[in-house]
Every structure is written in C-alpha cells, then in structure tokens.
Design a protein around this motif. Structure first.
Motif, PDB file in Angstrom:
ATOM      1  N   THR A  23       3.948  -8.358  -3.101  1.00  0.00           N
ATOM      2  CA  THR A  23       3.014  -7.689  -3.153  1.00  0.00           C
ATOM      3  C   THR A  23       2.527  -7.489  -1.497  1.00  0.00           C
ATOM      4  N   ARG A  24       2.901  -8.838  -0.739  1.00  0.00           N
ATOM      5  CA  ARG A  24       2.298  -9.126   0.489  1.00  0.00           C
ATOM      6  C   ARG A  24       2.969  -7.949   1.452  1.00  0.00           C
TER       7      ARG A  24
ATOM      8  N   ARG B  71       2.231  -4.361   0.842  1.00  0.00           N
ATOM      9  CA  ARG B  71       0.867  -4.091   1.344  1.00  0.00           C
ATOM     10  C   ARG B  71       1.091  -3.886   2.874  1.00  0.00           C
TER      11      ARG B  71
ATOM     12  N   ARG C   3       4.614 -12.782  -5.040  1.00  0.00           N
ATOM     13  CA  ARG C   3       3.725 -12.774  -3.859  1.00  0.00           C
ATOM     14  C   ARG C   3       4.318 -12.369  -2.534  1.00  0.00           C
TER      15      ARG C   3
ATOM     16  N   SER D  97       3.630 -16.580   4.151  1.00  0.00           N
ATOM     17  CA  SER D  97       2.465 -16.659   3.516  1.00  0.00           C
ATOM     18  C   SER D  97       2.746 -17.024   2.020  1.00  0.00           C
ATOM     19  N   SER D  98       3.734 -16.662   1.533  1.00  0.00           N
ATOM     20  CA  SER D  98       4.087 -16.835   0.066  1.00  0.00           C
ATOM     21  C   SER D  98       4.209 -18.018  -0.343  1.00  0.00           C
TER      22      SER D  98
ATOM     23  N   SER E 183       4.749 -12.470   5.333  1.00  0.00           N
ATOM     24  CA  SER E 183       4.639 -12.398   3.964  1.00  0.00           C
ATOM     25  C   SER E 183       5.428 -13.487   3.298  1.00  0.00           C
TER      26      SER E 183
END
Lengths: 173, 437
Positions: free
Chosen positions: A18-19, A22, A15, A58-59, A55
């Motif tokens: 990826t964040r 991005r 997670r 958020s993960s 990130s």
C-alpha cells in the motif's frame, strides 16, 4: 532464535504494497516535461527507489536496526536537500564521525579473539565489515547482532523484490 | 550405604577424592551458613569447573561418590577465593587423574544421591528431557546439588549415565521448578549416570574411556531469580576461565546465526566455513539490492497507461499471493525440468534490436507474448530479470544501459552501480533467479 525473526507476513506485504503504490502514484502524478527522456526516467527511478526503501522500512517500523537506520538516512537526506547544504553538513558529518568511532570500537573488540586461525579470522572480519556497509545501520553492531539483522534484512529484501516484480508485471500488462 | 570414608578407596586417586570431599563438606557448611543470593556467574563457573571434573571421574569411584553425595552446591555459595582455588586445584588433579582405570568398586545402589547436572545456560535446552524431568524435583528451600551414584550398571556400561532423582533432603529451591527443570534438562548433556537411559550426548563429552560405571553428577539448581546473563558450563577438556567461556558462548551464537543464514541464502548448503558463507551472504545481499534498484528503474521506465486504475492493482496485489503464486509453483517445477533459457531466445532477439526505452517497451511486449504461452505472471517476472543474464552479449543493451549510467553520472555525483559490475552481478544472479519465486 527463529522466533525472533519476523517472517515477512502477509501484513508486512500488504503494508509495503500500500505504501509503495501510494508513493508510486504520487510520483507518476507529476507531470513530466519529457516523459521518455533518460534524464526524466532516471529522476523517477531515484524517487521510486527511495520510495521503495522508505515504504519497506516504514512497514517494518522501528523494530529493526536496519529499518531505523534506513529511515533516519532518508529523512536526513531529505532534510539536507531541503535546507541549505552548508547549514546541515555539520550535523551529517558529526554523526558520521560518531558512527565511525563506534565502528572502530566494535571492530577493535572483534580483534580480541582467540588466535587460533588468524588469517581466516582476519578475512572473516574484513567480510564482516563489508557486510556492515551493505546492511543499513550495521556499522555500530557486533557480529552477532549483525548476522541477526542481516537475516531479517534479507527476508525483507526478498519480499520487496517479489512485490515489486508483481507490480512491474501489473504495470506492464 | 556406602558412605564409607575415603579410606575405603584404594585407588591412587584417593587423595583427590579426599580433597574433594573435604572441599565439599566445607562448602556444605558454607552454604548452610549463608543465606545470601549466589552470584550466578561465579556459581556457574564453579559448576563448570566441577562438572568438568565430575565427568572426568571414572564411574567406579563409588565410595568417593558417596562422599560427594553429601556435597552441596547451592546457590548460596559465597564467592570465596579459597574455595575457588580449591576447585581449580581439584580440577588440575582431576585432569591428571583422568587416566586411571576402573577401580574395583562394587557398591550397590544404596546411594540415593542423585546427580543432575544442570548446564547453567539460560538458552533453551537441547537435551533429552526424559531423564531430567524425573530427576529434578524441588522439594525444599535449599538448593542443593546432590549426587546419586548409581552403580547398578556395573563397570561395563560406564558410558551410559543417568540422572536419578534428587535427594529429598537436599533440595533445590522450589520457587522456580520450571527453571530447575530446564536447567536439569540442559544439564543432561553433562549428566552421566550408570543406567543406560541417558542419551548418547553425554558420551560425546566423555572423551576418555571411562571404564567405571558410576558417575558423578552435580545437580546444580540455579537460582530462583531469573538471571540476566547467560550461564555456560565448561565442557570437558576445555578451558574454564570466564573469558573463554564467554568466547565460546559468543562463537556458538554466531554459528547458530550462520546456520540460519545458510538456510536463508539459496545455494549455500555446500559451502562450509564462515568466510565462504559470508562471501555468499554478501553477494546475495548485494544482488538483492541491485534487483530492487533494477526493478525501480524498470518501474520508472514503464509509463503508466491512462486507464491505469490503482484500485485494481490493490485488489489484485494485496491479496495476491494465493492467486498468482499457484501457477508459479507449477511453473517452477516445470522450469526445473526444462532449461529455462530455452524460452529466453525470443525475448533476447527482441531486446537486442532495441534501444533502452524501446527495449523496455518491447520487453514488455515480449513478456506479453510469452505470457500468452503457458507462462504465468510470476514466471514472466522471473523471466524478466533472468533473461538479462542472457543478454550480456547484446551490445545494444549494454550501450543503452551505459547511456543511462552516463546520464546518471551527469546528474549526480555517485552512481549506485557502474555498468560493468552490474552486468557481472546479473550473471551471478543466474543462480538465484529460479529460486526467487
């Protein structure tokens, strides 16, 4: 107690990766005026750091106090940047004062301890406050939960460092 | 059965026993009359008080035990101030009576009353469950604490105590047998029995030399309902008021977490004491945060090549750990043998001759060069961060870093890290570098 701590599982790693990637691509997509000037690099560094923290938080979602606090901080900061400073400053200061009030309260509670080792305990309390500053969202927590949060935070930080290192290496190859 | 009255006792502590028996009987009546829910905290307090006394009693007080066997402590204890004062009184007396030596009791194992002290803590038990498992049997509706005096062992093995089966007539609430078991298991740490099956944990509690063989244990079965607070039993020789109990719980929790953190933070095994540990933890968290900042700065400085494909990165990175960590494992063992700094020299030389932007690029090149050597990728990344600890003396590097920080200061009011402490902490990082892989 160990079961309550989330081990940075592979899902957390993926997670975060990826964040973060991005966000990284988004940041790199901006066409800089002078790509190699220190100023530009510094700007990018700030953005990347924010992206990394965001990130990571958020993960973890909102399961942990520190992640909630980080997300809240980042969001409020972005709001501040977007809106005019004067309008939002009142909101920020009010929350800060409430936080300080909570912090005072908790530290006062901690003072009510058995007076067996006064000096040791005082130093301990001082360090606990220091730890509170380090761990986001730690101001309003008692020592027990603070240590909990610290453990989870350390785990996530090490994961973050590992993954970022790998990304850096990948970039540098 | 030696349910003789306390008159049989010839010891000086008879008064204590008498009092205790009277209280027990009265309590029994009370319990049997009432059907309301107990108040857990009060109950735990009581049991705490009682257990502390119980352990104080010499094992030889068999007859006293027999009377105590009738003692019933159920969850239906009404918080009665009178009872509480009686208990406290008994506690005081017990403390005084702890010094008495073994009395001449030779009661046989006629008692079928059992003790099963349950440490009324809702925390998971950490006591051997063997004895408790059989000890706890829920057979009725009434939750009763019964004692079993097993004096078979005799006075010689007073230290070893055991929990026997509960008395059938007096039963714990059957609703929550699991919980009762857990409680009994927890209570095993306080359990003292005449037989030698018991683990030595109870011996630790037995500070004084208890020369009598029999032991008294209260099997207090907790409430059927799940309590939402933590029960703690006062240990022997410790204060039993609620404040210190709560304080102890808190302290134990904190020490538990400190131990966990000790495992998490590398290099903390030698440090004892909370203050030192906290210092280490604070340093470690700071260093981790700085590493994140440093890595993000590095990411900012490294320009992505035009042929950079994010999908490749995903493919390699998201399912990464297995592939790239294997060499890391091998390398780390190698590193342990060789002083890792030996390999940093070429990197250091390269870096010291460059400025910041150039430095980073050349560092990358140096990394690639070292990568061609038997160094794996994660090792290179480790090298990346750790080598900076060696670059401290390099003036150019510091200067470049300083430039960057000056820029930062120009741009923003506050800088996350000033340069001097930054380099300082990088030095600190040396200890953690090898372990971060």
């Amino acid at each position: 107690m160990n079961s309550s701590h989330l081990n940075p599982s592979s899902s957390l790693k993926s997670r975060f990766t990826t964040r973060f990637l991005r966000a990284l691509t988004r940041i790199n997509a901006r066409k800089p005026i002078s790509p190699s000037s220190p100023r530009e690099i510094f700007q990018r560094y700030r953005r990347i750091k924010v992206a990394a923290d965001k990130s990571m938080a958020s993960s973890v979602r909102s399961r942990r106090t520190w992640s909630r606090a980080t997300l809240w901080k980042l969001r409020s900061r972005s709001c501040l940047q977007l809106a005019s400073l004067g309008r939002r400053r009142s909101v920020k200061t009010s929350t800060i004062t409430s936080r300080q009030a909570i912090m005072k309260k908790t530290s006062h509670e901690i003072e009510n301890k058995t007076t067996t080792e006064e000096d040791h305990q005082d130093r301990f309390v001082g360090q606990a406050d220091k730890l509170r500053e380090l761990v986001p969202g730690g101001e309003a927590m008692d020592l027990c939960n603070l240590l909990d949060e610290t453990a989870h935070y350390i785990k996530c930080l090490t994961t973050q460092v590992q993954l970022m290192r790998k990304i850096v290496d990948f970039y540098s190859l | 059965m030696n349910t003789a009255s306390p008159k049989m006792l010839q010891c000086s502590d008879m008064t204590v026993l008498e009092r205790q028996n009277a209280c027990l009987k009265w309590q029994q009546e009370q319990l049997q009359q009432q059907q309301q829910q107990e108040q857990q905290s009060y109950f735990s307090e009581l049991s705490g008080v009682f257990s502390s006394q119980v352990q104080g009693f010499q094992g030889g007080l068999v007859s006293g035990d027999s009377v105590l066997g009738d003692m019933v402590m159920t969850r239906q204890v009404k918080p009665d101030p009178g009872l509480e004062t009686a208990w406290h009184e008994m506690e005081k007396v017990d403390m005084a009576a702890m010094g008495f030596g073994p009395c001449g009791y030779s009661n046989g194992p006629d008692f079928d009353m059992n003790y099963a002290i349950s440490r009324t803590s809702s925390c998971p038990t950490f006591v051997a469950a063997a004895v408790a498992a059989q000890a706890v049997e829920v057979k009725g509706k009434e939750s009763i604490v019964s004692e079993k005096m097993g004096s078979t062992v005799g006075r010689g093995s007073f230290k070893k105590r055991k929990v026997d089966t509960l008395q059938n007539s007096k039963v714990v609430a059957e609703d929550d047998s699991k919980r009762i078991k857990a409680c009994a298991e927890e209570g095993e740490s306080k359990i003292t029995g005449p037989n030698t099956n018991k683990s030595s944990s109870s011996n630790n509690k037995n500070k004084k030399e208890t020369s009598t063989g029999t032991s008294k244990e209260n099997s207090k079965v907790s409430d059927v309902q799940k309590p939402d607070y933590i029960h703690v039993r006062a240990r022997r020789g410790q204060a039993t008021d609620s404040h210190s109990l709560a304080e102890r719980v808190r302290r134990e929790k904190i020490s538990e977490r400190m131990k966990y953190l000790q495992d998490l933070v590398p290099g903390c095994n030698k440090i004892t004491g909370k203050a030192g540990m906290l210092d280490e933890i604070i340093n470690y968290v700071q260093s981790l945060q700085r590493q994140v900042e440093f890595l993000s700065m590095k990411l900012a400085a490294v320009n992505p090549r035009p042929d950079f494909n994010i999908d490749n990165l995903f493919a390699k990175d998201v399912f990464p750990s297995c592939a790239t960590n294997f060499p890391a494992v091998g390398m780390s063992s190698e590193m342990a043998n060789n002083p890792p700094y030996v390999q940093f020299n070429p990197v250091e030389q390269v870096v010291s001759s460059c400025g910041l932007e150039m430095g980073i690029n050349s560092l990358d090149m140096a990394l690639r060069r070292t990568i061609s050597a038997p160094v794996s990728i994660p090792y290179a990344s480790f090298l990346d961060s750790s080598c900076f600890t060696q670059i401290q003396p390099s003036a150019t590097w510091d200067v470049e870093l300083q430039n960057l920080y000056n820029v930062a200061f120009d741009q923003e009011g506050s800088m996350p890290f000033p340069s001097q402490p930054f380099t300082g902490t990088l030095l600190e990082k040396q200890n953690w570098g090898p372990e971060l892989i």
